[in-house]
Design a protein around this motif. Structure first.
Motif: not given
Length: 940
Positions: A533-534, A548-550, A574, A579
């Motif tokens: 996770t970011n 997440t990236n997804e 997504t 983000y």
């Protein structure tokens, strides 16, 4: 479980428009239906259009007429009605839809009077095709006619009751082959009825073109005085469709479509302004997943009603959303264009969001602190008052605000220059000062219980301690890593009122006693099976949202303080998440707002779809140069065998999933060729070339937009071997080998017998060959002796040549001397001589001159040279026809290896003349500087 027929009145559902160029047909779409495989069918001005989720396929009637009605049944037939034509399409043995006319049962005169078939009904094992003039009832290969009392308008099937409108008798009910009038419905004679729906067992809702909505109950017809009725009266009605939870979709001519509840309250209104490409809705249909399809006057529209998400986008005046807040019955939205608001009342009204004056520009946050609305703006820290006026506290750009735990009337704000302090004095917030000691723009930050501020900036973690007055930072520490194994940091977040530090889903807390980061295994285990996770954010209910990236996901907090992961519903968001500034505002489980790059999403977790429902996947087509097969219902009952010369095959597959189609992916494997499944991709066509003979099975699976993988669809086929590898060819090869062995055996026997006969002859032949070889060797030896003699003779000739040349040169010298004497004698004055002396002197001169003139040595030399070197001169002349006699002589002298001086004397020229003659000879022979002249002559 799926909540059937869910309709939200907050925001707009996903709307997808299909224009003419998408399906390559006419503008108007009059009717819609769906078969058991979830394929959709549209009755269009230019024919019947089938849509399988990937490809549009067009089918036309024999007379190429418009199609106004379509209906599917469980057997796979698709009934259609057009102008002077009706019948059905049915798959043939190759799966391709083929048309079968039912109007062929009519006489020719009757066919010309059919006109347009407007409605088709499946009713009690009968197929009823209705036009204005008649109804045609098909049952068990027979066709009979139903004639109206005057003239039909339209017909409707509701709760297994079939209604007709007659233009003079009002509504009529069809039973047992007859039609009987409904009492007190003649009031509808002066309008067109476009829809009939059961609101209950005894109550009918009737929608008309220009008179609005009516209720028919207990043999009484009354106007339905509701919001929906006012809308239809104003915008003209074109029927509609009853949804599975008693909601009703009502089409209009002028203003799109509305969805109302059984009480006539408009729940949702969708028109061109809200995203439709056209405001005239000719047909509406609810598919198997309870999503709404619209046949428009120009195009087709899909409305994702079966989704817990609705959206506020450009039609509501919203752009990129960074934060939301509900304050004093208003929803406030922070965007890149300013702060917008909308009333937050029940029911939610569909008004546009309004911009708050004084907030135009980039807004990073809106927050409620002590019942006041703070706005973090690019132009400063702003308070938005209840009357929608604004008050600027500071003119520096701000990111966010937080209360200081131990200073109840103080707020700290992060801005472009560090941090600032605000205090509440006399019930009014005021800017105090910029906090000294730190001047970096920080964005998000966290405050610990001891008034320590944590900031992630430039790959470092800053720990800053405020003094007691919060006017300055007493100390600032930086950290590069959380532990020896986790270098760096991904995020700082507050969970369960504790500040956590995260790297690669490993969570740490800070120990002020040990002054180190300590790993928290409990939270780390919660994220153990989650991708890295970011961004992490906890809402007011303790649910943990993460990115997440997804995709976006949420860990829902349970009563036992454990968590359950939910990610499927958010996969379709997504591409649109902000983000770097995730905005999640959970008002309650029914109202969750998510900021997007192009607006605001509203999520009702109580209306969640059954996202675990398996999607379907179909291998739609199989083709090779030898033919094409259309697969129906994934039935692998084709006996497909193709010849080896047609070993180029192509598959087309699709899934009848119409939600979140951008994220649908496929994986496939051809058993007998592929060793592994392919990677997931969005391609729907796969080709294979140069396959060897054998049996193959194509396996395909799909993954929908929610990450759920379908069961496999399979198709088997066989490629015949080439004739030279066929089974019968191998039998022939065995027989041929046996015959060859038999022939070889017989020939071997014959050869043995012949060998005995030829053995003596062979010995004789060998003897004669040996004798001939001896003679040949003897002859060769004689030739060698003769050659040696010739070589010896040639040596002698060369010696003689040299001798002759030497003698000739002596003669030349002698002649030269004699010529010199003669010249000198000419210089003597004989006048002083007496006669006898003169006579003797002249006699001597003539004798010397005669000797010079009578010398034939030079001519003998030339003759000898030409005779000896005749072959050489002949070959040289043939190879170089332009060579002169003088150059031939020079070539001969060079071949004889005479020196330049000797050649000059023989040719009676100077040494320089010889060099010039050699140069000209080289040019005549086309020799390069590197090539040797004498060597070249000797090679000739």
């Amino acid at each position: 479980m799926l909540v059937l027929g869910q309709v939200k009145n907050i925001g707009l559902p996903e709307i997808r428009n299909y224009i003419r160029s998408d399906y390559k047909g006419g503008t108007q779409n009059w009717n819609i239906d769906q078969d058991k495989d979830d394929n959709l069918y549209f009755a269009n001005n230019e024919g019947l259009f089938q849509y399988d989720g990937t490809v549009w396929t067009k089918y036309t009637l024999p007379n190429k007429s418009v199609i106004r009605s379509v209906k599917t049944d469980s057997s796979g037939k698709i009934y259609v009605g057009g102008y002077n034509e009706f019948g059905y399409f049915k798959p043939n043995k190759n799966g391709k839809l083929v048309y079968f006319s039912l109007s062929r049962f009519l006489k020719k005169k009757q066919v010309n009077s059919i006109d347009i078939i407007w409605k088709i009904h499946l009713y009690n094992n009968e197929i009823i095709f209705q036009s204005f003039e008649k109804a045609y009832i098909y049952n068990k290969q027979t066709l009979r006619l139903l004639t109206p009392p005057s003239r039909f308008q339209f017909s409707f099937l509701s709760d297994n009751t079939l209604y007709f409108q007659d233009i003079t008798n009002g509504l009529m009910v069809y039973k047992k082959g007859k039609i009987t009038p409904l009492k007190n419905t003649t009031e509808l004679n002066n309008t067109e009825v476009w829809g009939i729906f059961n609101l209950s067992k005894t109550k009918l809702l009737i929608t008309t073109l220009d008179k609005g909505l009516f209720i028919y109950e207990n043999q009484k017809l009354v106007q339905w005085n509701t919001e929906a009725n006012d809308f239809i009266k104003k915008n003209s009605g074109l029927g509609g469709y009853k949804m599975k939870n008693s909601y009703i979709a009502l089409n209009s001519v002028l203003n799109g479509i509305i969805i109302c509840n059984p009480q006539g309250k408009i729940i949702q209104h969708i028109n061109r302004k809200k995203g439709l490409q056209n405001n005239t809705v000719l047909a509406s249909f609810i598919d198997h997943k309870n999503n709404l399809w619209l046949g428009l006057d120009n195009g087709i529209a899909f409305i994702n009603e079966n989704s817990p998400f609705t959206f506020f986008g450009f039609s509501y005046n919203l752009s990129t959303v960074y934060a939301t807040a509900v304050h004093k019955e208003n929803l406030f939205v922070a965007t890149n264009q300013g702060v917008f608001y909308h009333s937050w009342n029940s029911p939610f009204k569909e008004d546009n969001f309004e911009l708050i004056k004084g907030t135009t520009g980039q807004t990073w946050n809106v927050q409620i602190i002590d019942n006041e609305l703070f706005c973090a703006h690019n132009r400063g820290a702003i308070i938005i008052n209840p009357d929608k006026t604004t008050k600027t506290l500071d003119n520096v750009g701000y990111w966010s605000f937080k209360k200081i735990p131990n200073l109840p009337n103080s707020i700290i704000g992060s801005n472009y220059k560090g941090f600032s302090l605000f205090e509440k004095k006399n019930n009014e917030w005021k800017f105090i000062k910029h906090i000294d000691g730190f001047n970096k723009s920080v964005g998000e930050f966290e405050i610990d219980t001891n008034n320590s501020i944590w900031v992630k900036k430039d790959e470092l973690i800053y720990l800053m301690s405020l003094d007691s007055s919060a006017h300055k930072f007493n100390s600032i520490k930086t950290f590069k890593r959380l532990s020896s194994t986790d270098n760096g940091i991904t995020s700082i977040q507050r969970i369960n009122n504790i500040v956590y530090f995260q790297k690669d889903n490993h969570f740490y807390t800070y120990s002020y006693t040990d002054k180190t980061f300590q790993k928290d295994n409990k939270i780390t285990n919660v994220f153990r099976k989650i991708p890295q996770t970011n961004t992490i954010q906890e809402d007011r209910y303790g649910n943990i949202w993460y990115v997440t990236n997804e995709s976006l996901g949420v860990l829902l907090k349970k009563s036992n303080h454990s968590y359950s992961n939910r990610i499927a519903p958010f996969l379709n968001l997504t591409e649109d998440l902000v983000y770097n500034n995730l905005s999640i505002n959970t008002l309650n489980p029914n109202n969750i707002f998510i900021g997007l790059t192009d607006g605001l999403a509203h999520y009702d977790s109580k209306l969640s779809n059954d996202f675990n429902q398996l999607p379907k996947v179909f291998i739609r087509n199989f083709s090779s140069p030898s033919g094409t097969y259309t697969i129906v219902n994934n039935k692998d009952d084709f006996d497909i065998t193709i010849p080896y010369k047609s070993n180029y095959v192509k598959f087309r597959f699709s899934t009848p999933t119409y939600e979140n189609i951008e994220n649908i992916k496929y994986s496939f494997k051809l058993e007998g060729f592929d060793e592994y499944w392919s990677d997931w991709n969005q391609g729907t066509i796969k080709e294979y070339t140069n396959l060897r003979e054998g049996e193959y099975t194509m396996r395909v699976k799909t993954k929908n937009g929610f990450g759920i993988v379908s069961k496999e669809a399979t198709l088997s086929f066989t490629i015949s071997p080439p004739w030279y590898r066929h089974f019968f060819a191998y039998i022939f090869y065995l027989l041929l080998i046996g015959a060859i062995i038999r022939i070889i055996r017989d020939r071997v026997k014959i050869k043995i017998r012949k060998n005995k006969y030829y053995e003596t002859i062979e010995q004789r032949r060998l003897y004669l060959e040996k004798e001939a070889r001896i003679r040949k060797e003897q002859y060769k030896l004689e030739k060698e002796i003769e050659k040696l003699k010739n070589d010896k003779l040639q040596i002698k000739i060369l010696a003689k040549d040299k001798e002759l040349v030497t003698n000739s040169l002596q003669v030349v010298k002698k002649n030269k001397i004699l010529n010199g004497i003669i010249h000198k004698l000419k210089d003597i004055n004989t006048n002083s001589f007496d006669e006898e002396s003169k006579f003797q002197f002249e006699k001597l001169r003539k004798s010397i001159l005669k000797e010079v003139n009578s010398d034939k040595s030079w001519k003998d030399l030339e003759k000898h040279i030409k005779n000896v070197h005749f072959d050489f001169l002949k070959r040289l002349k043939e190879k170089h026809p332009t060579i002169s006699p003088r150059e031939l002589d020079l070539s001969t002298y060079l071949l004889m290896n005479m020196s330049t001086k000797e050649i000059a004397e023989i040719m009676n020229i100077s040494i320089g003349g010889v060099e010039l003659a050699r140069y000209r000879l080289r040019k005549k022979l086309d020799l390069t500087k590197k090539e040797n002249l004498i060597g070249y002559l000797m090679s000739i």
